[in-house]
Design a protein around this motif. Structure first.
Motif, PDB file in Angstrom:
ATOM      1  N   GLY A 169     -25.714  45.859   8.660  1.00 41.83           N
ATOM      2  CA  GLY A 169     -25.069  47.141   9.199  1.00 41.83           C
ATOM      3  C   GLY A 169     -24.349  46.649  10.592  1.00 41.83           C
ATOM      4  N   GLY A 170     -24.866  45.637  10.930  1.00 39.61           N
ATOM      5  CA  GLY A 170     -24.043  45.754  12.445  1.00 39.61           C
ATOM      6  C   GLY A 170     -22.794  44.895  12.456  1.00 39.61           C
ATOM      7  N   LEU A 171     -22.745  43.581  12.057  1.00 41.12           N
ATOM      8  CA  LEU A 171     -21.632  42.776  12.030  1.00 41.12           C
ATOM      9  C   LEU A 171     -20.635  43.166  11.020  1.00 41.12           C
ATOM     10  CD1 LEU A 171     -20.228  40.548  13.599  1.00 41.12           C
ATOM     11  CD2 LEU A 171     -21.339  39.058  11.801  1.00 41.12           C
ATOM     12  N   VAL A 172     -21.205  43.432   9.781  1.00 46.71           N
ATOM     13  CA  VAL A 172     -20.331  43.714   8.599  1.00 46.71           C
ATOM     14  C   VAL A 172     -21.127  45.196   7.844  1.00 46.71           C
ATOM     15  CG1 VAL A 172     -19.262  43.049   6.432  1.00 46.71           C
ATOM     16  CG2 VAL A 172     -19.857  41.575   8.224  1.00 46.71           C
ATOM     17  N   GLU A 173     -20.437  46.153   7.926  1.00 46.89           N
ATOM     18  CA  GLU A 173     -20.777  47.453   7.371  1.00 46.89           C
ATOM     19  C   GLU A 173     -21.180  47.200   5.821  1.00 46.89           C
ATOM     20  OE1 GLU A 173     -18.630  50.926   8.064  1.00 46.89           O
ATOM     21  OE2 GLU A 173     -18.802  50.449  10.378  1.00 46.89           O
ATOM     22  N   ASP A 174     -22.311  47.906   5.336  1.00 44.14           N
ATOM     23  CA  ASP A 174     -22.462  48.137   3.848  1.00 44.14           C
ATOM     24  C   ASP A 174     -21.143  48.411   3.078  1.00 44.14           C
ATOM     25  OD1 ASP A 174     -24.772  47.545   4.344  1.00 44.14           O
ATOM     26  OD2 ASP A 174     -25.798  49.484   4.017  1.00 44.14           O
ATOM     27  N   LEU A 175     -20.876  47.823   1.921  1.00 45.66           N
ATOM     28  CA  LEU A 175     -19.724  48.257   1.074  1.00 45.66           C
ATOM     29  C   LEU A 175     -20.291  49.255  -0.166  1.00 45.66           C
ATOM     30  CD1 LEU A 175     -16.792  47.925   0.097  1.00 45.66           C
ATOM     31  CD2 LEU A 175     -17.736  45.791  -1.320  1.00 45.66           C
ATOM     32  N   GLU A 176     -19.653  50.341   0.103  1.00 51.64           N
ATOM     33  CA  GLU A 176     -20.311  51.484  -0.830  1.00 51.64           C
ATOM     34  C   GLU A 176     -19.545  51.276  -2.127  1.00 51.64           C
ATOM     35  OE1 GLU A 176     -22.622  53.709  -0.858  1.00 51.64           O
ATOM     36  OE2 GLU A 176     -23.051  53.123   1.400  1.00 51.64           O
ATOM     37  N   LEU A 177     -20.061  51.126  -3.237  1.00 54.80           N
ATOM     38  CA  LEU A 177     -19.645  50.946  -4.614  1.00 54.80           C
ATOM     39  C   LEU A 177     -19.436  52.262  -5.355  1.00 54.80           C
ATOM     40  CD1 LEU A 177     -20.737  47.552  -5.289  1.00 54.80           C
ATOM     41  CD2 LEU A 177     -18.425  48.008  -4.637  1.00 54.80           C
ATOM     42  N   ASP A 178     -18.729  52.409  -6.462  1.00 51.35           N
ATOM     43  CA  ASP A 178     -18.805  53.628  -7.178  1.00 51.35           C
ATOM     44  C   ASP A 178     -20.208  53.851  -8.067  1.00 51.35           C
ATOM     45  OD1 ASP A 178     -16.204  54.606  -6.459  1.00 51.35           O
ATOM     46  OD2 ASP A 178     -15.238  53.653  -8.135  1.00 51.35           O
ATOM     47  N   ALA A 179     -20.641  54.884  -8.192  1.00 57.70           N
ATOM     48  CA  ALA A 179     -21.825  54.996  -8.948  1.00 57.70           C
ATOM     49  C   ALA A 179     -21.904  54.464 -10.316  1.00 57.70           C
ATOM     50  CB  ALA A 179     -22.463  56.503  -8.984  1.00 57.70           C
ATOM     51  N   PRO A 180     -22.888  53.995 -11.054  1.00 60.15           N
ATOM     52  CA  PRO A 180     -24.024  53.815 -10.432  1.00 60.15           C
ATOM     53  C   PRO A 180     -24.520  52.603  -9.925  1.00 60.15           C
ATOM     54  CG  PRO A 180     -23.828  53.017 -13.083  1.00 60.15           C
ATOM     55  CD  PRO A 180     -22.499  53.555 -12.375  1.00 60.15           C
ATOM     56  N   LEU A 181     -23.550  51.785  -9.351  1.00 58.42           N
ATOM     57  CA  LEU A 181     -23.519  50.556  -8.813  1.00 58.42           C
ATOM     58  C   LEU A 181     -24.204  50.887  -7.210  1.00 58.42           C
ATOM     59  CD1 LEU A 181     -20.327  48.626  -9.509  1.00 58.42           C
ATOM     60  CD2 LEU A 181     -22.430  48.914 -10.899  1.00 58.42           C
ATOM     61  N   ASP A 182     -25.201  49.806  -6.705  1.00 53.72           N
ATOM     62  CA  ASP A 182     -25.745  50.105  -5.565  1.00 53.72           C
ATOM     63  C   ASP A 182     -24.557  49.643  -4.474  1.00 53.72           C
ATOM     64  OD1 ASP A 182     -27.963  50.759  -6.948  1.00 53.72           O
ATOM     65  OD2 ASP A 182     -29.160  49.738  -5.639  1.00 53.72           O
ATOM     66  N   PRO A 183     -24.640  49.848  -3.191  1.00 52.79           N
ATOM     67  CA  PRO A 183     -23.698  49.187  -2.213  1.00 52.79           C
ATOM     68  C   PRO A 183     -24.124  47.827  -1.867  1.00 52.79           C
ATOM     69  CG  PRO A 183     -25.417  50.819  -1.064  1.00 52.79           C
ATOM     70  CD  PRO A 183     -25.567  50.941  -2.574  1.00 52.79           C
ATOM     71  N   VAL A 184     -23.389  47.042  -1.620  1.00 49.61           N
ATOM     72  CA  VAL A 184     -23.533  45.402  -1.075  1.00 49.61           C
ATOM     73  C   VAL A 184     -23.937  45.540   0.428  1.00 49.61           C
ATOM     74  CG1 VAL A 184     -22.245  43.471  -0.749  1.00 49.61           C
ATOM     75  CG2 VAL A 184     -21.807  44.986  -2.912  1.00 49.61           C
ATOM     76  N   ARG A 185     -24.740  45.026   0.602  1.00 51.32           N
ATOM     77  CA  ARG A 185     -25.191  45.098   1.822  1.00 51.32           C
ATOM     78  C   ARG A 185     -25.184  43.520   2.353  1.00 51.32           C
ATOM     79  NH1 ARG A 185     -31.386  46.769   2.064  1.00 51.32           N
ATOM     80  NH2 ARG A 185     -31.040  47.598   3.971  1.00 51.32           N
ATOM     81  N   PHE A 186     -24.607  43.369   3.687  1.00 55.21           N
ATOM     82  CA  PHE A 186     -24.306  41.706   4.172  1.00 55.21           C
ATOM     83  C   PHE A 186     -25.384  41.811   5.195  1.00 55.21           C
ATOM     84  CE2 PHE A 186     -20.618  43.859   2.898  1.00 55.21           C
ATOM     85  CZ  PHE A 186     -19.874  42.793   2.369  1.00 55.21           C
ATOM     86  N   LEU A 187     -26.272  40.782   4.697  1.00 54.15           N
ATOM     87  CA  LEU A 187     -27.468  40.546   5.410  1.00 54.15           C
ATOM     88  C   LEU A 187     -27.373  39.437   6.415  1.00 54.15           C
ATOM     89  CD1 LEU A 187     -29.937  40.815   2.290  1.00 54.15           C
ATOM     90  CD2 LEU A 187     -29.440  42.557   3.865  1.00 54.15           C
ATOM     91  N   PRO A 188     -27.624  39.421   7.657  1.00 56.60           N
ATOM     92  CA  PRO A 188     -27.589  38.457   8.760  1.00 56.60           C
ATOM     93  C   PRO A 188     -28.763  37.508   8.598  1.00 56.60           C
ATOM     94  CG  PRO A 188     -27.300  40.645   9.599  1.00 56.60           C
ATOM     95  CD  PRO A 188     -27.934  40.977   8.460  1.00 56.60           C
ATOM     96  N   LEU A 189     -28.433  36.170   8.741  1.00 56.98           N
ATOM     97  CA  LEU A 189     -29.710  35.333   8.626  1.00 56.98           C
ATOM     98  C   LEU A 189     -29.825  34.799  10.162  1.00 56.98           C
ATOM     99  CD1 LEU A 189     -28.652  33.333   5.285  1.00 56.98           C
ATOM    100  CD2 LEU A 189     -30.068  35.456   5.655  1.00 56.98           C
ATOM    101  N   LEU A 190     -31.317  34.601  10.446  1.00 56.76           N
ATOM    102  CA  LEU A 190     -31.531  33.991  12.024  1.00 56.76           C
ATOM    103  C   LEU A 190     -32.410  32.806  11.399  1.00 56.76           C
ATOM    104  CD1 LEU A 190     -32.845  37.750  13.200  1.00 56.76           C
ATOM    105  CD2 LEU A 190     -30.470  36.495  13.369  1.00 56.76           C
ATOM    106  N   PRO A 191     -31.781  31.763  11.947  1.00 57.85           N
ATOM    107  CA  PRO A 191     -32.379  30.479  11.689  1.00 57.85           C
ATOM    108  C   PRO A 191     -33.943  30.397  12.336  1.00 57.85           C
ATOM    109  CG  PRO A 191     -30.284  29.952  12.235  1.00 57.85           C
ATOM    110  CD  PRO A 191     -30.685  31.538  12.575  1.00 57.85           C
ATOM    111  N   MET A 192     -35.137  30.036  11.816  1.00 56.79           N
ATOM    112  CA  MET A 192     -36.409  29.875  12.202  1.00 56.79           C
ATOM    113  C   MET A 192     -36.704  28.326  12.466  1.00 56.79           C
ATOM    114  SD  MET A 192     -38.452  33.001  10.649  1.00 56.79           S
ATOM    115  CE  MET A 192     -38.254  32.399   8.855  1.00 56.79           C
ATOM    116  N   THR A 193     -37.375  27.985  13.401  1.00 54.72           N
ATOM    117  CA  THR A 193     -38.314  26.986  13.515  1.00 54.72           C
ATOM    118  C   THR A 193     -39.519  26.831  12.564  1.00 54.72           C
ATOM    119  OG1 THR A 193     -39.612  27.326  15.349  1.00 54.72           O
ATOM    120  CG2 THR A 193     -37.391  26.606  15.712  1.00 54.72           C
ATOM    121  N   PRO A 194     -40.015  25.648  12.218  1.00 56.42           N
ATOM    122  CA  PRO A 194     -41.257  25.569  11.309  1.00 56.42           C
ATOM    123  C   PRO A 194     -42.335  26.547  12.134  1.00 56.42           C
ATOM    124  CG  PRO A 194     -40.245  23.590  11.214  1.00 56.42           C
ATOM    125  CD  PRO A 194     -39.289  24.410  12.279  1.00 56.42           C
TER     126      PRO A 194
END
Length: 202
Positions: free
Chosen positions: A141-166
């Motif tokens: 929801g921060g960088l790219v807003e969720d994309l709402e689709l017509d029912a009964p489809l769920d919205p597309v969420r754009f999930l940020p990935l944060l790299p982690m060290t071991p």
């Protein structure tokens, strides 16, 4: 049926601009996954710094299925794409394209439901020399807003990935995603730095 991927690409272009590169990866038994690269310039202090963003395209074509379900619902279910942001020029981050495609294919291949707070591990450095082999899935929801689709489809969420060290990934497994993100925030960690060290976890 609505062309979900066309709408997803349009939303990415609206939020991030025109992609300057794209690559496609196909895994046996899965739909094709594309990774789009968006290069942006922003000002940090007096000098402009480049930020490159990689977004998957294809993961949202099918809903993610509950791995405990006997039969997967072909329509209902969460949909998502993945977005990774790193500073440009400090590492060969373009090699992240295949690992990103692997992660985007994981719902089809492994029956995973990718959601905020999850850890995703590729088992190898995300790019040559990277101190990260896994990522934390952050809130959308921060960088790219969720994309709402017509029912009964769920919205597309754009999930940020944060790299982690071991070390961070191991600490997160014990203390949780929220606690790790608080450590990053308290330490002023630059999560876009492709060569950053692990945050202090004492």
């Amino acid at each position: 049926m609505v062309d979900v991927l066309a709408l997803v690409e349009a939303r990415l272009r609206t939020a991030l601009g025109e992609p300057d590169a794209r690559a496609a990866v196909t895994f046996l038994g899965t739909d094709r996954i594309e990774v789009l690269r968006f290069t942006d310039l922003e000002t940090s202090g007096t000098a402009p710094t480049g930020v490159v963003r990689y977004a998957t395209l294809g993961m949202s074509a099918q809903p993610m299925a509950d791995p405990t379900a006997v039969v997967a619902d072909p329509v209902a279910g969460p949909r998502a794409e993945l977005v990774l942001s790193v500073r440009a020029g400090d590492a060969d981050t373009d090699k992240v394209l295949r690992p990103l495609a692997v992660l985007a294919a994981s719902p089809q291949v492994e029956g995973l439901v990718v959601a905020p707070g999850a850890s995703l591990d590729v088992g190898d450095p995300l790019w040559p020399g990277a101190p990260f082999t896994s990522v934390l899935v952050a809130e959308p929801g921060g960088l790219v807003e969720d994309l709402e689709l017509d029912a009964p489809l769920d919205p597309v969420r754009f999930l940020p990935l944060l790299p982690m060290t071991p070390n961070e990934a191991a600490w997160k497994r014990v203390h949780g995603a929220g606690a790790l993100q608080e450590r990053w925030l308290a330490s002023g960690t630059d999560l876009r730095d492709p060569a950053r060290k692990s945050v202090s976890l004492d």
